[in-house]
Design a protein around this motif. Structure first.
Motif, mmCIF file in Angstrom:
data_model
loop_
_atom_site.group_PDB
_atom_site.id
_atom_site.type_symbol
_atom_site.label_atom_id
_atom_site.label_comp_id
_atom_site.label_asym_id
_atom_site.label_seq_id
_atom_site.Cartn_x
_atom_site.Cartn_y
_atom_site.Cartn_z
ATOM 1 N N VAL A 2 35.224 37.389 36.527
ATOM 2 C CA VAL A 2 36.221 37.971 37.429
ATOM 3 C C VAL A 2 35.497 38.931 38.364
ATOM 4 O O VAL A 2 34.714 39.778 37.905
ATOM 5 C CB VAL A 2 37.316 38.744 36.662
ATOM 6 N N LYS A 3 35.753 38.817 39.652
ATOM 7 C CA LYS A 3 35.151 39.749 40.606
ATOM 8 C C LYS A 3 35.696 41.149 40.354
ATOM 9 O O LYS A 3 36.876 41.330 40.045
ATOM 10 C CB LYS A 3 35.449 39.304 42.036
ATOM 11 N N GLU A 4 34.850 42.140 40.525
ATOM 12 C CA GLU A 4 35.269 43.517 40.279
ATOM 13 C C GLU A 4 36.431 43.927 41.178
ATOM 14 O O GLU A 4 37.312 44.670 40.763
ATOM 15 C CB GLU A 4 34.082 44.468 40.477
ATOM 16 N N SER A 5 36.428 43.423 42.412
ATOM 17 C CA SER A 5 37.520 43.764 43.323
ATOM 18 C C SER A 5 38.849 43.228 42.817
ATOM 19 O O SER A 5 39.888 43.896 42.895
ATOM 20 C CB SER A 5 37.229 43.214 44.722
ATOM 21 N N VAL A 6 38.849 42.006 42.283
ATOM 22 C CA VAL A 6 40.070 41.407 41.742
ATOM 23 C C VAL A 6 40.496 42.128 40.469
ATOM 24 O O VAL A 6 41.678 42.445 40.279
ATOM 25 C CB VAL A 6 39.860 39.900 41.466
ATOM 26 N N LYS A 7 39.525 42.413 39.622
ATOM 27 C CA LYS A 7 39.833 43.109 38.368
ATOM 28 C C LYS A 7 40.418 44.493 38.644
ATOM 29 O O LYS A 7 41.415 44.903 38.030
ATOM 30 C CB LYS A 7 38.566 43.232 37.507
ATOM 31 N N SER A 8 39.831 45.219 39.585
ATOM 32 C CA SER A 8 40.326 46.561 39.911
ATOM 33 C C SER A 8 41.743 46.504 40.478
ATOM 34 O O SER A 8 42.600 47.320 40.132
ATOM 35 C CB SER A 8 39.392 47.238 40.921
ATOM 36 N N ALA A 9 41.987 45.531 41.363
ATOM 37 C CA ALA A 9 43.324 45.377 41.943
ATOM 38 C C ALA A 9 44.348 45.047 40.868
ATOM 39 O O ALA A 9 45.469 45.576 40.868
ATOM 40 C CB ALA A 9 43.302 44.293 43.013
ATOM 41 N N CYS A 10 43.976 44.196 39.932
ATOM 42 C CA CYS A 10 44.887 43.836 38.837
ATOM 43 C C CYS A 10 45.189 45.037 37.947
ATOM 44 O O CYS A 10 46.344 45.255 37.552
ATOM 45 C CB CYS A 10 44.280 42.711 38.007
#
Length: 351
Positions: free
Chosen positions: A266-274
């Protein structure tokens, strides 16, 4: 932000409107993957259209021994999003559905329902995007249809595409083929498309921009199919995400699946947004990824093949099949829990 959380809350509230075993009205959640869509298909469509092809519940019907046929409709909002648009999505989605049966996609049809007043320049952009995606995938768009309806009768433009393909030699791919001991892989990072569309629709800004993963996977699948019958299941985790695909495989194959949180790409940007929005990335739609179930002895070779392709460079082995009949995840904290199955799409009109 209020819009995102409002839609998630609405999806939950819609479940409360169930009367007994039947819904009184079709809801947005019925079209988003998960248990509500499954219920609608089983209680309305499957019974009425009952035949051996419908009962198979595959991404593409297998006809005359080696011919595949699939169809899909696209209503994404917004029409243009980071990394793609409805045109590219329509071609790639149908190419990928054909590929998920272990087939080489060859021909597509394309039908358009267009709202009166839609800008011709936007239509040209969408059609050009479709042509480019078809060229990349090596397929031909050979037939189509166009309907224009009164303003307000459709939201700008909807597209339907159908595809015909031919099985690769030695292919025996089905959602019913998973067996205890098989290994589960995914071809790359999870949730990119769902979060890209969500951020575009809600005008959310992230430090690192998030782009949709929409892409034709037939080239990657063609390389995987050199492993023949060792490739047991192929499924693209679109509506309902990876979680829904795992549940579909579990149900149709009569098996359990265990995945490992530390292995999930999982990309960090996607994980952070989630994390910020309280969303499980396993429920987010993907439009350029494939979940693969392969015989254990061929797992490393399958991973090597996937990583050698542009659309599989972030591939990982994420789990294994067992006989538990449950879909579980081993967490980074050393515990195990059941993976939540989506009820309906977190965000409607995602594809």
């Amino acid at each position: 932000m209020h819009g995102v959380f409002g839609r998630v809350l609405c999806s939950v509230l819609q479940v409360w409107r169930i009367r007994g075993d039947l819904m009184e009205r079709v809801l947005l959640s019925h079209g988003g993957g998960g248990t509500m869509m499954e219920k609608l298909i089983e209680e309305v469509f499957a019974d009425a259209f009952d035949n051996e092809y419908i009962r198979a519940m595959e991404d593409a019907a297998l006809l005359f021994g080696n011919i595949t046929l699939t169809t899909d409709s696209f209503t994404v909002k917004p029409l243009f999003f980071p990394g793609g648009d409805i045109g590219k999505l329509a071609v790639c989605g149908t190419v990928n559905d054909a590929s998920m049966r272990g087939a080489k996609p060859l021909f597509l049809t394309a039908a358009f329902i267009i709202e009166e007043g839609f800008p011709v320049e936007d239509l040209k952009k969408i059609v050009k995007s479709m042509a480019e995606a078809a060229k990349e995938a090596g397929v031909k768009i050979v037939a189509g249809d166009t309907k224009v309806v009164e303003k307000g009768s459709v939201d700008r433009i909807f597209i339907n595409t159908s595809g015909i393909g031919v099985l690769y030699e030695g292919a025996n791919v089905s959602i019913k083929n998973a067996k205890p001991g098989d290994i589960v892989l995914i071809s790359g990072t999870i949730g990119d498309h769902g979060m890209a569309v969500m951020s575009a629709r809600e005008e959310l800004q992230f430090d690192t921009p998030i782009f949709s993963d929409v892409a034709p996977l037939n080239g990657l699948i063609e390389k995987l199919m050199t492993l023949g019958e060792a490739i047991k299941v192929l499924r693209d985790p679109t509506r309902g995400g990876v979680a829904e695909v795992l549940y579909e495989i579990s149900k149709m194959s009569g098996v359990g699946i265990k995945i490992y949180e530390e292995k999930l790409p999982v990309k960090e940007s996607v994980k952070s947004a989630c994390e910020f929005m309280g969303i499980d990335f396993l429920h987010l739609a993907n439009e350029g990824k494939v979940v693969v179930v392969v015989e254990r002895d061929y797992a490393e070779k399958a991973l090597e093949i996937m990583k050698s392709h542009e659309y599989g460079k972030d591939a990982e082995i994420i789990g294994e099949v067992n006989d538990s009949k449950l879909v579980t995840i081993n967490t980074i904290y050393g515990t195990s829990r059941i993976v939540d199955r989506p009820i309906g799409e977190l965000l409607p009109r995602i594809c």
